[in-house]
Write a protein that holds these residues in place. Structure first.
Motif, PDB file in Angstrom:
ATOM      1  N   ASP A   1      -5.734 -10.101 -17.138  1.00 37.47           N
ATOM      2  CA  ASP A   1      -5.080 -10.002 -15.838  1.00 37.47           C
ATOM      3  C   ASP A   1      -4.988 -11.393 -15.223  1.00 37.47           C
ATOM      4  OD1 ASP A   1      -4.005  -9.288 -13.455  1.00 37.47           O
ATOM      5  OD2 ASP A   1      -5.457  -7.699 -13.008  1.00 37.47           O
TER       6      ASP A   1
ATOM      7  N   ARG B   1      -3.095  -5.107  -3.617  1.00 38.94           N
ATOM      8  CA  ARG B   1      -2.347  -4.777  -4.817  1.00 38.94           C
ATOM      9  C   ARG B   1      -2.760  -3.422  -5.381  1.00 38.94           C
ATOM     10  NH1 ARG B   1      -3.090  -7.823 -10.551  1.00 38.94           N
ATOM     11  NH2 ARG B   1      -4.979  -6.565 -10.441  1.00 38.94           N
ATOM     12  N   GLU B   2      -4.076  -3.183  -5.438  1.00 40.76           N
ATOM     13  CA  GLU B   2      -4.555  -1.909  -5.973  1.00 40.76           C
ATOM     14  C   GLU B   2      -4.148  -0.741  -5.094  1.00 40.76           C
ATOM     15  OE1 GLU B   2      -5.920  -1.536  -9.008  1.00 40.76           O
ATOM     16  OE2 GLU B   2      -5.345  -3.642  -9.097  1.00 40.76           O
TER      17      GLU B   2
ATOM     18  N   GLU C   1       1.873   4.043  -5.412  1.00 39.33           N
ATOM     19  CA  GLU C   1       2.978   4.229  -6.360  1.00 39.33           C
ATOM     20  C   GLU C   1       2.640   5.310  -7.382  1.00 39.33           C
ATOM     21  OE1 GLU C   1       5.663   1.615  -9.540  1.00 39.33           O
ATOM     22  OE2 GLU C   1       4.080   0.657  -8.345  1.00 39.33           O
ATOM     23  N   ALA C   2       1.386   5.306  -7.860  1.00 38.58           N
ATOM     24  CA  ALA C   2       0.955   6.324  -8.824  1.00 38.58           C
ATOM     25  C   ALA C   2       1.014   7.714  -8.207  1.00 38.58           C
ATOM     26  CB  ALA C   2      -0.454   6.018  -9.308  1.00 38.58           C
TER      27      ALA C   2
ATOM     28  N   ARG D   1      -0.593  -0.016  -5.867  1.00 36.85           N
ATOM     29  CA  ARG D   1      -0.492   0.671  -7.155  1.00 36.85           C
ATOM     30  C   ARG D   1      -0.906   2.126  -7.048  1.00 36.85           C
ATOM     31  NH1 ARG D   1      -2.877  -3.634 -11.681  1.00 36.85           N
ATOM     32  NH2 ARG D   1      -1.100  -5.098 -11.628  1.00 36.85           N
TER      33      ARG D   1
END
Length: 302
Positions: free
Chosen positions: A52, A66-67, A73-74, A70
């Motif tokens: 990464d 960022r997480e 989005e998931a 994500r």
């Protein structure tokens, strides 16, 4: 004294390390309040993989953001997958297999999902009645085997008797086609081998005189003036003509030999005949049915 006052002024200040524009650690005064600090610390730094590279230059705050993005989005993708699965399931219940396949294709960019693969398997096999769609069937079966939980696979348990009967039917059909295909191959093999051998003899008969007459033509061509009366000239012309005739014969013989040898080689390939192609298709269908049955075996479902 000035130094002491400076130290006294800074004694209640807090400091933190941040990344500067050059990506280096820098000590700066933390001007945030206690409430801000508490809010900032309300995240978990995710575990990072060694590859990464992006995370290596990100602050903990940026990583957490960022997480979070994500995860959101998931969650959206998962909701979309549920909608697609519900729509496709209704279409399958109505027997609209092609329409269901188009709907399920929308899920390809949303990630792997066990229920989607399960529905794809039902759609591309038309509820386990048609196994000619080999590529999609193999992909769906592999996806079910890898991503679908036992509870999902159990919903297809009713298809096991049909699959077993189809597997037995295809096995017998493959055996019959294989025997017939080998018989036809053997018959053609005899004919093609005889033609190849005959053309090889013809080639040898043509090429040997060509070599002899070509050698004589070269010899007399280099000795045209060796005899005063020019007797070598007609011999040269004669041998050149004969070499030309046998050269043409050699080209024809070589073409015949290549064609017959190639036919003998093609005869061994199943893809060269309709019967052979049909055999390979049935073998592939049989393999697909067996791979679907293996899914139930893996989950101990009978």
């Amino acid at each position: 004294m000035a130094e002491e006052r400076l130290i006294d002024d800074d004694k209640d200040r807090k400091y933190k390390i941040v990344k500067n524009a050059d990506g280096e650690d820098e000590l700066v005064i933390d001007t945030s309040s206690a409430e801000d600090v508490e809010e900032e610390l309300d995240f978990e730094v995710p575990e990072l993989t060694s590859d990464d590279e992006e995370a290596a230059i990100m602050t903990p705050e940026q990583l957490a953001a960022r997480e979070k993005m994500r995860a959101e989005e998931a969650a959206k993708n998962q909701e979309k997958l549920k909608e697609i699965a519900a729509h496709a399931s209704l279409l399958l219940d109505e027997g609209k297999f092609e329409d269901a396949g188009y709907v399920l294709a929308e899920a390809e960019e949303l990630g792997d999902d066990g229920e989607i693969y399960l529905l794809k398997l039902r759609a591309c096999t038309r509820e386990f009645t048609d196994f000619s769609n080999l590529e999609e069937g193999e992909n769906a079966a592999a996806g079910v085997n890898k991503f679908t939980a036992k509870e999902g696979v159990e919903t297809l348990a009713g298809a096991i008797p049909v699959l077993k009967a189809k597997a037995e039917e295809l096995t017998k059909e493959v055996e019959t086609l294989a025997a017939e295909n080998e018989e036809k191959k053997s018959e053609r093999r005899v004919v093609f081998r005889k033609k190849r051998n005959n053309s090889a003899i013809f080639f040898a008969v043509a090429v040997l005189p060509l070599i002899v007459f070509a050698a004589l033509a070269i010899y007399y061509g280099t000795h045209l003036t060796a005899v005063k009366d020019g007797a070598n000239i007609p011999l040269f012309i004669t041998f050149v003509s004969l070499a030309g005739v046998f050269f043409i014969a050699t080209v024809i013989a070589a073409k015949m030999l290549w064609t017959n040898a190639n036919n003998l080689k093609l005869n061994e390939k199943n893809s060269a005949t309709k019967l052979g192609r049909n055999l390979e298709e049935k073998r592939a269908e049989s393999k697909l049915v067996e791979s679907i049955l293996e899914i139930f075996v893996k989950h101990d479902i009978s």
